[in-house]
Design an enzyme around this catalytic site. Sequence first.
Site, PDB file in Angstrom:
ATOM      1  CG  LEU A 151      -1.962  -0.922   1.436  1.00 13.88           C
ATOM      2  CD1 LEU A 151      -2.962  -1.115   2.384  1.00 13.88           C
ATOM      3  CD2 LEU A 151      -2.940  -0.932   0.297  1.00 13.88           C
ATOM      4  CE1 TYR A 170       9.145   1.535 -13.923  1.00  6.85           C
ATOM      5  CE2 TYR A 170       9.254   2.883 -16.417  1.00  6.85           C
ATOM      6  CZ  TYR A 170       9.005   2.280 -14.741  1.00  6.85           C
ATOM      7  OH  TYR A 170       7.722   1.465 -16.037  1.00  6.85           O
ATOM      8  CG  ASN A 172       1.819   6.628 -22.429  1.00  9.35           C
ATOM      9  OD1 ASN A 172       2.522   7.611 -21.789  1.00  9.35           O
ATOM     10  ND2 ASN A 172       2.308   6.705 -23.829  1.00  9.35           N
TER      11      ASN A 172
END
Length: 328
Positions: free
Chosen positions: A33, A144, A173
């Site tokens: 979370l 990343y 995307n």
Amino acid sequence: MNVLVCGGAGYIGSHMVKLLQLQGHSPIVFDNLSTGHEEAVPPELLVLGDLRDKSSLRRVLAEHSFDAVMHFAAKSIVPESVAEPAAYYENNVVGTLNLLEAMREEGIQRFVFSSTAAVYGNPVAGTGSSLIDEQHSLAPLNPYGRSKLQVEQALQDYAQAYGFRSVTFRYFNAAGADPSGDLGESHDPETHLIPNTLKAILGTGPQLKVFGDDYETPDGTCVRDYIHVNDLADAHLRALIHMRENEGAHVFNLGNGLGFSVKEVLNAAAEVTGREVPHEMAPRRAGDAAVLVADSAKAREVLGWAPEFTDVRQIIETAWRWHNDQRF
């Protein structure tokens, strides 16, 4: 099938969990979370845990008889990855390797991995083509993208050494929301064009910045491929079937195959909402390619997959429904 969904409380993961349930599968969500939302998944499905904690991974895998694992959990903000690469390699690479080893211990051999078009870097430069297929050179420009590519390479090695079966999806995307309006995109900070456009319209976000209008495109703004989140989830469902029948590590692009410019997105948003988009022009950002559009022919041919949402207006309509009544 019994499926562990890592990161299942996040944007794409929560849509996947809903589709798995609708199709009669039994998902369990494993999420810390940190960026996901407890409200996005049924409480009885949620197991709190972190991929960096080997004991919690072993516990959830031992307590359930899983047929496959889907892995959506990752840090994914490019500028943050440049500033804090250690956090990205620890979470995205080390955490994933922990998961793979825990799966091996439990004899679970099927894995669906969320990768990214960022593994291509800036593939248009020097290629003479604006369509990106899986054969393009892999040259990620930031930690990343490099963290995702490292996992892709590990999966190839796991297939060869251990008979591990995997499907990797390179997203373009991701956009839109479940048409019901129950689930949608909620990031903090929000970095994606469509939600930021709608936030600007609603006044819940700042005025939108359009970075550059002097590119070699029809209207001067960057062209990108927007793929609806439910279409992504559908491809993951097909991956489960594919791995039943096929060994090895398989890689697929997931994109609409159609490009929409920034100005086209803004015009579509104005048409859908009936409101103009507050925006201003800004200089180009370093590293932005003029056109990035996926060639997803392989996914269509091999998986029998095709996107349902092909018009950017359709995608924006679903996102608008969510943002008008956003609950988390």
